[in-house]
Design an enzyme around this catalytic site. Structure first.
Site, PDB file in Angstrom:
ATOM      1  N   CYS A 182     -21.482 -41.677 -16.681  1.00  0.00           N
ATOM      2  CA  CYS A 182     -20.853 -40.874 -15.630  1.00  0.00           C
ATOM      3  C   CYS A 182     -21.934 -39.924 -15.104  1.00  0.00           C
ATOM      4  O   CYS A 182     -22.661 -39.321 -15.886  1.00  0.00           O
ATOM      5  CB  CYS A 182     -19.680 -40.071 -16.200  1.00  0.00           C
ATOM      6  SG  CYS A 182     -18.382 -41.117 -16.885  1.00  0.00           S
ATOM      7  N   CYS A 238     -23.755 -42.220 -25.005  1.00  0.00           N
ATOM      8  CA  CYS A 238     -22.585 -42.885 -24.428  1.00  0.00           C
ATOM      9  C   CYS A 238     -23.054 -43.927 -23.425  1.00  0.00           C
ATOM     10  O   CYS A 238     -23.988 -43.674 -22.665  1.00  0.00           O
ATOM     11  CB  CYS A 238     -21.701 -41.855 -23.728  1.00  0.00           C
ATOM     12  SG  CYS A 238     -20.188 -42.550 -23.005  1.00  0.00           S
ATOM     13  N   CYS A 277     -20.394 -31.557 -22.402  1.00  0.00           N
ATOM     14  CA  CYS A 277     -20.603 -32.781 -23.165  1.00  0.00           C
ATOM     15  C   CYS A 277     -22.075 -33.208 -23.188  1.00  0.00           C
ATOM     16  O   CYS A 277     -22.661 -33.504 -22.161  1.00  0.00           O
ATOM     17  CB  CYS A 277     -19.751 -33.843 -22.492  1.00  0.00           C
ATOM     18  SG  CYS A 277     -19.770 -35.408 -23.260  1.00  0.00           S
ATOM     19  N   CYS A 337     -14.114 -30.240 -31.678  1.00  0.00           N
ATOM     20  CA  CYS A 337     -14.359 -31.313 -30.718  1.00  0.00           C
ATOM     21  C   CYS A 337     -15.402 -32.218 -31.359  1.00  0.00           C
ATOM     22  O   CYS A 337     -16.517 -31.775 -31.648  1.00  0.00           O
ATOM     23  CB  CYS A 337     -14.861 -30.692 -29.422  1.00  0.00           C
ATOM     24  SG  CYS A 337     -15.496 -31.869 -28.249  1.00  0.00           S
ATOM     25  N   GLU A 374     -23.251 -33.815 -31.396  1.00  0.00           N
ATOM     26  CA  GLU A 374     -22.691 -32.474 -31.213  1.00  0.00           C
ATOM     27  C   GLU A 374     -21.248 -32.390 -31.669  1.00  0.00           C
ATOM     28  O   GLU A 374     -20.483 -33.329 -31.479  1.00  0.00           O
ATOM     29  CB  GLU A 374     -22.628 -32.136 -29.721  1.00  0.00           C
ATOM     30  CG  GLU A 374     -23.916 -32.136 -29.017  1.00  0.00           C
ATOM     31  CD  GLU A 374     -23.691 -31.927 -27.525  1.00  0.00           C
ATOM     32  OE1 GLU A 374     -24.677 -31.889 -26.818  1.00  0.00           O
ATOM     33  OE2 GLU A 374     -22.520 -31.806 -27.089  1.00  0.00           O
ATOM     34  N   CYS A 390     -22.293 -36.216 -16.269  1.00  0.00           N
ATOM     35  CA  CYS A 390     -22.236 -35.962 -17.701  1.00  0.00           C
ATOM     36  C   CYS A 390     -23.608 -36.161 -18.341  1.00  0.00           C
ATOM     37  O   CYS A 390     -24.224 -37.224 -18.191  1.00  0.00           O
ATOM     38  CB  CYS A 390     -21.218 -36.894 -18.347  1.00  0.00           C
ATOM     39  SG  CYS A 390     -21.141 -36.715 -20.134  1.00  0.00           S
TER      40      CYS A 390
HETATM   41  N1  SAH Z   1     -15.718 -40.476 -22.860  1.00  0.00           N
HETATM   42  C1  SAH Z   1     -14.565 -39.638 -23.068  1.00  0.00           C
HETATM   43  C2  SAH Z   1     -14.828 -38.532 -24.046  1.00  0.00           C
HETATM   44  C3  SAH Z   1     -15.815 -37.477 -23.563  1.00  0.00           C
HETATM   45  S1  SAH Z   1     -14.892 -36.092 -23.190  1.00  0.00           S
HETATM   46  C4  SAH Z   1     -14.058 -39.148 -21.745  1.00  0.00           C
HETATM   47  O1  SAH Z   1     -14.701 -39.402 -20.732  1.00  0.00           O
HETATM   48  O2  SAH Z   1     -12.975 -38.564 -21.688  1.00  0.00           O
HETATM   49  C5  SAH Z   1     -15.974 -35.042 -22.404  1.00  0.00           C
HETATM   50  C6  SAH Z   1     -15.291 -34.337 -21.245  1.00  0.00           C
HETATM   51  O3  SAH Z   1     -16.243 -33.433 -20.661  1.00  0.00           O
HETATM   52  C7  SAH Z   1     -14.886 -35.339 -20.192  1.00  0.00           C
HETATM   53  O4  SAH Z   1     -13.706 -34.971 -19.572  1.00  0.00           O
HETATM   54  C8  SAH Z   1     -16.058 -35.231 -19.264  1.00  0.00           C
HETATM   55  O5  SAH Z   1     -15.752 -35.757 -18.039  1.00  0.00           O
HETATM   56  C9  SAH Z   1     -16.364 -33.749 -19.290  1.00  0.00           C
HETATM   57  N2  SAH Z   1     -17.710 -33.419 -18.807  1.00  0.00           N
HETATM   58  C10 SAH Z   1     -18.807 -34.179 -18.908  1.00  0.00           C
HETATM   59  N3  SAH Z   1     -19.849 -33.578 -18.309  1.00  0.00           N
HETATM   60  C11 SAH Z   1     -19.397 -32.410 -17.808  1.00  0.00           C
HETATM   61  C12 SAH Z   1     -20.000 -31.352 -17.063  1.00  0.00           C
HETATM   62  N4  SAH Z   1     -21.282 -31.382 -16.706  1.00  0.00           N
HETATM   63  N5  SAH Z   1     -19.225 -30.303 -16.700  1.00  0.00           N
HETATM   64  C13 SAH Z   1     -17.921 -30.263 -17.070  1.00  0.00           C
HETATM   65  N6  SAH Z   1     -17.297 -31.235 -17.770  1.00  0.00           N
HETATM   66  C14 SAH Z   1     -18.027 -32.296 -18.130  1.00  0.00           C
END
Ligand code: SAH
Length: 364
Positions: A116, A112, A354, A105, A92, A119
């Site tokens: 988390c 990944c 994400c 972005c 994406e 995510c």
């Molecule tokens: N791995 C890196 C880059 C990914 S950034 C990092 O963790 O920073 C993607 C961003 O979107 C991160 O801040 C992540 O925590 C956030 N994100 C992921 N899933 C999400 C969700 N369901 N709702 C809102 N933000 C989310």
């Protein structure tokens, strides 16, 4: 295997072209074809002779990801691109438009490995592979081409590494891609227009070069002077480890110690991303912990309301924080003199979180 020409740095490209023994200006023309005119097929570079076209094709490929689907958000004017890599995987990119600014972005991995829990990328898509630098650069090129053709923007002005993947676990490619983005002969973006986002995996003890600071994150940011965003999200190790397994190996204390090693210029701040999960991390006690934790680091906060999706809601029992909780949290941080922005999630209506779009597509 032939190399993707987009994986090469400016100097490597120049050397390769000189080996063909054509006039020197052919190199400038090649850069124009790719980076200005967005032509991704050697045979369509019409100012080149058939011989040069054949030589290029014999030595290199020119892969950019293909556009599988584009979704435009009606709410915030962002565009979500589902792109296909040459080996058929989905990644994406998001294009976010604001007056005078067009931000892409980019993803740096297919999936990944961090998992988390909130995510979609890690918890649902899983991890397939790292992207090559040329595939990161390729996202920029195809999205910029699309933006120009659809009169959305003349140029992409900013890059954030906030798509799928963890940049500090694919440092070689991210390093190369940033070198290309900032090279004045290629994209010429200033380092202040680039942001790398991390969950904090770079803080491995002793991983830095002997001459470096001992922190992978700090060494990298200090080398390029690009902006750093940290997906902190939780204010104590027990909570953070529960939602972000990476915290078990790289706990908050290490992460914060690493952040202190970053040389920030007067105007610069580290952005702390903080996802707001109702009742889980959005109380006043958390805001207080956050201030204490980061009291000695120059940071600003970006509060992100959790974006729940159907698939995520099966995995994690969480809801986005209420407007009031977010505002109270922001007010407390502001009362302690921090700059706070609230991200009204880009593209929530287009599965903009994400990994969420790629996931939706996969499960069709
Ligand atoms: N791995 C890196 C880059 C990914 S950034 C990092 O963790 O920073 C993607 C961003 O979107 C991160 O801040 C992540 O925590 C956030 N994100 C992921 N899933 C999400 C969700 N369901 N709702 C809102 N933000 C989310």
């Amino acid at each position: 295997m032939k190399k993707n020409i987009l994986d090469l740095s400016f100097n490597e490209l120049k050397t390769a072209m000189l080996e063909f023994k054509f006039e020197k200006f052919r190199f400038t023309q090649l850069c124009d074809w790719i980076f200005k005119k967005h032509v991704f097929d050697f045979t369509k570079m019409t100012s080149f002779s058939k011989i040069l076209q054949a030589q290029l094709a014999e030595k290199f490929t020119l892969f950019v990801p293909s556009i599988d689907e584009v979704l435009a958000s009606k709410k915030d004017g962002s565009y979500k691109f589902l792109l296909k890599t040459h080996d058929g995987n989905l990644i994406e990119s998001i294009l976010m438009l604001a007056p005078g600014r067009a931000t892409i972005c980019v993803s740096c991995m297919i999936g990944c490995p961090l998992k988390c829990r909130f995510c979609a990328t890690g918890s649902e898509v899983g991890f397939i592979r790292k992207l090559y630098a040329g595939e990161i650069v390729g996202q920029f090129l195809v999205v910029e081409k699309y933006a120009q053709e659809h009169k959305l923007a003349d140029h992409i002005t900013n890059v954030v590494f906030m798509g799928m993947g963890e940049p500090f676990l694919n440092l070689d490619s991210v390093d190369r891609a940033i070198a290309t983005f900032t090279d004045e002969n290629l994209f010429g973006l200033s380092k202040s227009k680039i942001t790398v986002s991390t969950a904090g995996v770079g803080s491995t003890p002793g991983a830095g070069k002997a001459a470096g600071s001992g922190s992978v994150i700090a060494d990298f940011i200090n080398k390029y002077g690009v902006n750093l965003a940290v997906s902190l999200h939780f204010t104590n190790d027990a909570l953070r480890s529960e939602y972000m397994p990476v915290n078990k190996t790289f706990p908050l204390e290490k992460l914060v110690a690493d952040l202190k090693k970053i040389n920030l210029s007067k105007r610069d701040y580290i952005t702390i991303e903080y996802i707001m999960l109702a009742g889980i991390n959005d109380k006043l006690e958390h805001a207080k912990q956050l201030v204490k934790l980061l009291s000695s680091v120059k940071v600003k906060f970006n509060l992100i309301p959790y974006n729940p999706t159907d698939s995520l809601s099966k995995l994690i029992d969480a809801k986005p924080s209420s407007e009031k909780a977010i505002n109270d949290f922001a007010l407390y941080l502001k009362s302690k003199d921090f700059t706070v922005t609230v991200r009204r999630s880009h593209g929530v209506d287009i599965e903009g979180g994400c990994g969420q779009f790629a996931l939706k597509k996969r499960s069709k």
